[in-house]
Design a protein around this motif. Structure first.
Motif, PDB file in Angstrom:
ATOM      1  N   SER A   1       0.847  -1.129  -0.021  1.00 32.69           N
ATOM      2  CA  SER A   1       0.021  -0.025   0.019  1.00 32.69           C
ATOM      3  C   SER A   1       0.950   1.157  -0.085  1.00 32.69           C
ATOM      4  O   SER A   1       0.718   2.264  -0.848  1.00 32.69           O
ATOM      5  CB  SER A   1      -0.809   0.015   1.151  1.00 32.69           C
TER       6      SER A   1
ATOM      7  N   SER B   1     -14.228  11.140  -0.890  1.00 35.00           N
ATOM      8  CA  SER B   1     -13.317  10.858   0.131  1.00 35.00           C
ATOM      9  C   SER B   1     -14.100  10.291   1.268  1.00 35.00           C
ATOM     10  O   SER B   1     -13.883   9.330   1.873  1.00 35.00           O
ATOM     11  CB  SER B   1     -12.827  11.827   0.670  1.00 35.00           C
TER      12      SER B   1
ATOM     13  N   GLY C   1      -6.121   7.073   9.267  1.00 35.63           N
ATOM     14  CA  GLY C   1      -7.150   7.517   9.833  1.00 35.63           C
ATOM     15  C   GLY C   1      -7.889   6.672  10.890  1.00 35.63           C
ATOM     16  O   GLY C   1      -7.843   5.382  10.528  1.00 35.63           O
TER      17      GLY C   1
HETATM   18  P1  TGC Z   1      -9.360  20.165   6.165  1.00 28.42           P
HETATM   19  O1  TGC Z   1      -9.506  21.489   6.579  1.00 28.42           O
HETATM   20  O2  TGC Z   1     -10.626  19.339   6.032  1.00 28.42           O
HETATM   21  O3  TGC Z   1      -8.678  20.104   4.474  1.00 28.42           O
HETATM   22  C1  TGC Z   1      -7.289  20.598   4.336  1.00 28.42           C
HETATM   23  C2  TGC Z   1      -7.320  20.857   2.833  1.00 28.42           C
HETATM   24  O4  TGC Z   1      -7.260  19.248   2.231  1.00 28.42           O
HETATM   25  C3  TGC Z   1      -8.601  19.307   1.274  1.00 28.42           C
HETATM   26  N1  TGC Z   1      -9.036  18.058   1.546  1.00 28.42           N
HETATM   27  C4  TGC Z   1      -8.769  17.081   0.459  1.00 28.42           C
HETATM   28  N2  TGC Z   1      -7.968  17.154  -0.579  1.00 28.42           N
HETATM   29  C5  TGC Z   1      -8.245  16.094  -1.403  1.00 28.42           C
HETATM   30  N3  TGC Z   1      -8.697  14.789  -1.051  1.00 28.42           N
HETATM   31  C6  TGC Z   1      -8.833  14.792   0.346  1.00 28.42           C
HETATM   32  N4  TGC Z   1      -9.563  13.755   0.944  1.00 28.42           N
HETATM   33  C7  TGC Z   1      -9.215  15.916   1.096  1.00 28.42           C
HETATM   34  N5  TGC Z   1      -9.648  16.252   2.196  1.00 28.42           N
HETATM   35  C8  TGC Z   1      -9.792  17.311   2.563  1.00 28.42           C
HETATM   36  C9  TGC Z   1      -9.501  20.365   2.193  1.00 28.42           C
HETATM   37  O5  TGC Z   1     -10.452  20.653   0.951  1.00 28.42           O
HETATM   38  C10 TGC Z   1      -8.546  21.726   2.244  1.00 28.42           C
HETATM   39  O6  TGC Z   1      -8.054  22.168   1.298  1.00 28.42           O
HETATM   40  P2  TGC Z   1      -7.764  23.817   1.266  1.00 28.42           P
HETATM   41  O7  TGC Z   1      -7.338  23.978  -0.130  1.00 28.42           O
HETATM   42  O8  TGC Z   1      -9.046  24.351   1.841  1.00 28.42           O
HETATM   43  O9  TGC Z   1      -6.485  23.964   2.127  1.00 28.42           O
HETATM   44  O10 TGC Z   1      -8.268  19.346   7.096  1.00 28.42           O
HETATM   45  P3  TGC Z   1      -8.303  19.040   8.612  1.00 28.42           P
HETATM   46  O11 TGC Z   1      -7.004  19.950   9.083  1.00 28.42           O
HETATM   47  O12 TGC Z   1      -9.535  19.532   9.302  1.00 28.42           O
HETATM   48  O13 TGC Z   1      -7.937  17.531   8.593  1.00 28.42           O
HETATM   49  C11 TGC Z   1      -9.179  16.804   8.039  1.00 28.42           C
HETATM   50  C12 TGC Z   1      -9.050  15.268   8.719  1.00 28.42           C
HETATM   51  C13 TGC Z   1      -9.019  15.226  10.009  1.00 28.42           C
HETATM   52  C14 TGC Z   1      -9.926  14.492   8.018  1.00 28.42           C
HETATM   53  C15 TGC Z   1      -7.539  14.737   8.133  1.00 28.42           C
HETATM   54  O14 TGC Z   1      -6.570  15.602   8.412  1.00 28.42           O
HETATM   55  C16 TGC Z   1      -7.425  13.318   8.345  1.00 28.42           C
HETATM   56  O15 TGC Z   1      -7.871  12.646   7.563  1.00 28.42           O
HETATM   57  N6  TGC Z   1      -6.649  13.122   9.578  1.00 28.42           N
HETATM   58  C17 TGC Z   1      -6.120  11.545   9.737  1.00 28.42           C
HETATM   59  C18 TGC Z   1      -4.759  11.358   9.479  1.00 28.42           C
HETATM   60  C19 TGC Z   1      -4.356  10.163   8.630  1.00 28.42           C
HETATM   61  O16 TGC Z   1      -5.114   9.472   8.018  1.00 28.42           O
HETATM   62  N7  TGC Z   1      -3.007  10.014   8.659  1.00 28.42           N
HETATM   63  C20 TGC Z   1      -2.706   8.752   7.995  1.00 28.42           C
HETATM   64  C21 TGC Z   1      -1.059   8.944   7.832  1.00 28.42           C
HETATM   65  S1  TGC Z   1      -0.543   8.057   6.822  1.00 28.42           S
HETATM   66  C22 TGC Z   1      -0.728   6.167   7.274  1.00 28.42           C
HETATM   67  O17 TGC Z   1      -1.300   6.022   8.299  1.00 28.42           O
HETATM   68  C23 TGC Z   1      -0.025   5.122   6.634  1.00 28.42           C
HETATM   69  S2  TGC Z   1      -0.208   3.703   7.178  1.00 28.42           S
HETATM   70  C24 TGC Z   1       0.305   2.733   5.946  1.00 28.42           C
HETATM   71  C25 TGC Z   1       0.286   1.512   5.874  1.00 28.42           C
HETATM   72  O18 TGC Z   1       1.197   0.744   6.450  1.00 28.42           O
HETATM   73  O19 TGC Z   1      -0.812   0.882   5.147  1.00 28.42           O
END
Ligand code: TGC
Ligand code: FAD
Length: 392
Positions: free
Chosen positions: A101, A321, A372
């Motif tokens: 992945s 998403s 996430g």
């Molecule tokens: P937010 O203000 O909602 O969004 C910031 C900017 O991003 C845009 N956006 C997206 N763009 C493209 N695709 C998406 N899915 C998007 N979601 C949001 C949004 O429009 C905005 O753009 P702009 O131009 O206005 O700046 O962001 P937030 O700071 O409120 O955070 C939202 C949240 C909590 C959902 C997000 O940060 C999140 O998903 N947090 C979870 C973190 C996470 O999943 N980390 C994963 C790390 S990698 C990993 O775990 C790999 S494991 C690998 C393995 O071994 O398989």
């Protein structure tokens, strides 16, 4: 460990929805897992070692960049093929699927999508063949669910950038040749940088003592005044949306992968329930065990339908998403519950390495947290349906 007798459940004849290419791709991955992963994975997990000898096989079944175009070394497949490959690999082990992945969705995808043509040509063919391995640095010690708060940063020093900070919980970090690292520039804008092993000030200490994903190597990324050549900045997208797009792709793969782990647990428990006798009957003849098995196949079938529909939406470029979050959250929880129920069907044998179930269960504790957390995906759905942000 017992011989791998896996037979995949298909209660709703979902194979009818697959093309011949999908089935060929799945068969290749399934056969490879039976031949090259099942015999060695228990020992690798017990020793907490990533089995590097499987890298070549992963590349050969198209697990590195399944949907990256062939001109860059990828397999040029569709999203359902990608999902099926992840399903089959995670049927063997979630840690092996993690390696695939990360390489595909979190390293090759951003280089393909946001990289320059020079970067694509330099890295993608080697990543596809497994000659190079990659990792993805988003999470920091103080910023996990909230990556937008990251403090890793770089400064423009004229002919290079100077990178400082640290990432943690990074899959593949200990052996990665290249890291896709997300860091803030001097204006606070998030950008992607390609950090290569050997750059001065860059180190990747291994994370030890995990009870989960033991066959996957996890580590930190430490940047101590690392000079990054300017040509290593990903030029074509900035902002948190860039890494979140990568996460969409990886979460989609996990939604499929978790089905593989669940199918393996169910198949093992079903076989055991038919063979193991207590009170002069197979335990599968008791209603309590049938309830567990019947509920498992129901949940697996629902998860398969969700994943298939999501795959068709992604093929059409229409999956949101939030839809991906729903599938990741549902399917991982489904798999974890099935692992726990299957473990009980095997009684004491279920806790041993003779069977894959306990390993799947422990692995899934990471899968329900990374890419996430379970809570974060619920909040993504909550925000989507109410329009109200409950994160902050
Ligand atoms: P937010 O203000 O909602 O969004 C910031 C900017 O991003 C845009 N956006 C997206 N763009 C493209 N695709 C998406 N899915 C998007 N979601 C949001 C949004 O429009 C905005 O753009 P702009 O131009 O206005 O700046 O962001 P937030 O700071 O409120 O955070 C939202 C949240 C909590 C959902 C997000 O940060 C999140 O998903 N947090 C979870 C973190 C996470 O999943 N980390 C994963 C790390 S990698 C990993 O775990 C790999 S494991 C690998 C393995 O071994 O398989
Ligand atoms: P936190 O964000 O501190 O969360 C702790 C708890 O608080 C969780 O239950 C969470 O749901 C809850 N919580 C947080 N915010 C809220 C809120 N707003 N509302 C309600 N509850 C909330 N990251 C990478 O960048 N690259 C990788 O390759 C990678 N691989 C990983 C491999 C493994 C084995 C593991 C375990 C993790 C990996 N990660 C990776 C990191 C992973 O993505 C994070 O662990 C995950 O995003 C959660 O962050 P955290 O651990 O800091 O938990």
């Amino acid at each position: 460990m017992k011989p791998d007798l896996f037979e995949a459940p298909d209660y709703y004849n979902l194979d009818d929805l697959l093309t011949e290419e999908h089935k060929l791709v799945r068969t290749a991955a399934r056969d490879w897992v039976k031949r090259d992963v099942s015999p060695i994975i228990e020992e690798a997990a017990q020793k907490a070692e990533f089995p590097k000898e499987i890298i070549k096989g992963l590349a050969e079944i198209g697990a590195f960049g399944p949907y990256i175009p062939e001109e860059y070394g990828g397999a040029g497949l569709d999203q359902i093929s990608y999902g099926l490959i992840m399903q089959e690999i995670e049927r063997g082990d979630s840690g092996v699927r993690s390696t695939a992945s990360v390489q595909s969705s979190l390293v090759m995808y951003p280089i393909y999508k946001f990289g320059s043509e020079t970067q694509r040509k330099k890295f993608l063919p080697k990543l596809a063949s497994g000659e190079f391995m990659g990792c993805f640095g988003l999470t920091e010690p103080d910023h996990g669910s909230n990556p937008g708060g990251m403090v890793t940063n770089f400064k423009d020093k004229g002919n290079h950038y100077l990178l400082n900070g640290a990432k943690m919980w990074i899959s593949n970090a200990p052996f990665a040749d290249v890291a896709v690292v997300w860091a803030k520039d001097e204006s606070g804008r998030i950008q992607g940088l390609l950090v290569e092993r050997g750059m001065e000030g860059f180190s990747t200490p291994t994370t030890h003592n995990k009870w989960s994903l033991r066959a996957s190597a996890t580590g930190e990324l430490i940047f101590d005044n690392v000079k990054i050549p300017k040509e290593n900045l990903l030029p074509n997208k900035s902002g948190l949306g860039a890494p979140l797009m990568c996460l969409d792709s990886a979460r989609f793969g996990i939604a499929w992968g978790a089905i593989g782990a669940a199918m393996d647990c169910y198949d093992t428990a079903l076989r055991y329930a038919k063979e193991r006798e207590q009170f002069d009957k197979p335990i599968g003849a008791f209603q309590l065990q049938q309830k567990k098995l019947a509920e498992m196949i129901t949940e697996i079938t629902k998860a398969q339908l969700l994943a298939w529909r999501l795959g068709t939406l992604r093929n059409e470029g229409k999956a949101t998403s939030s839809q991906i979050s729903m599938a990741k959250r549902n399917n991982v929880e489904m798999a974890l519950k099935i692992a726990r129920e299957s473990r009980q069907i095997l009684g004491g044998m279920g806790i041993t390495g003779e069977y894959s179930i306990m390993r799947h269960m422990m692995n899934l504790e990471s899968v329900i947290t990374y890419e996430g957390t379970h809570d974060i995906h619920l909040l993504i759905t909550g925000m989507d349906i109410t329009g109200l942000n409950a994160f902050k």
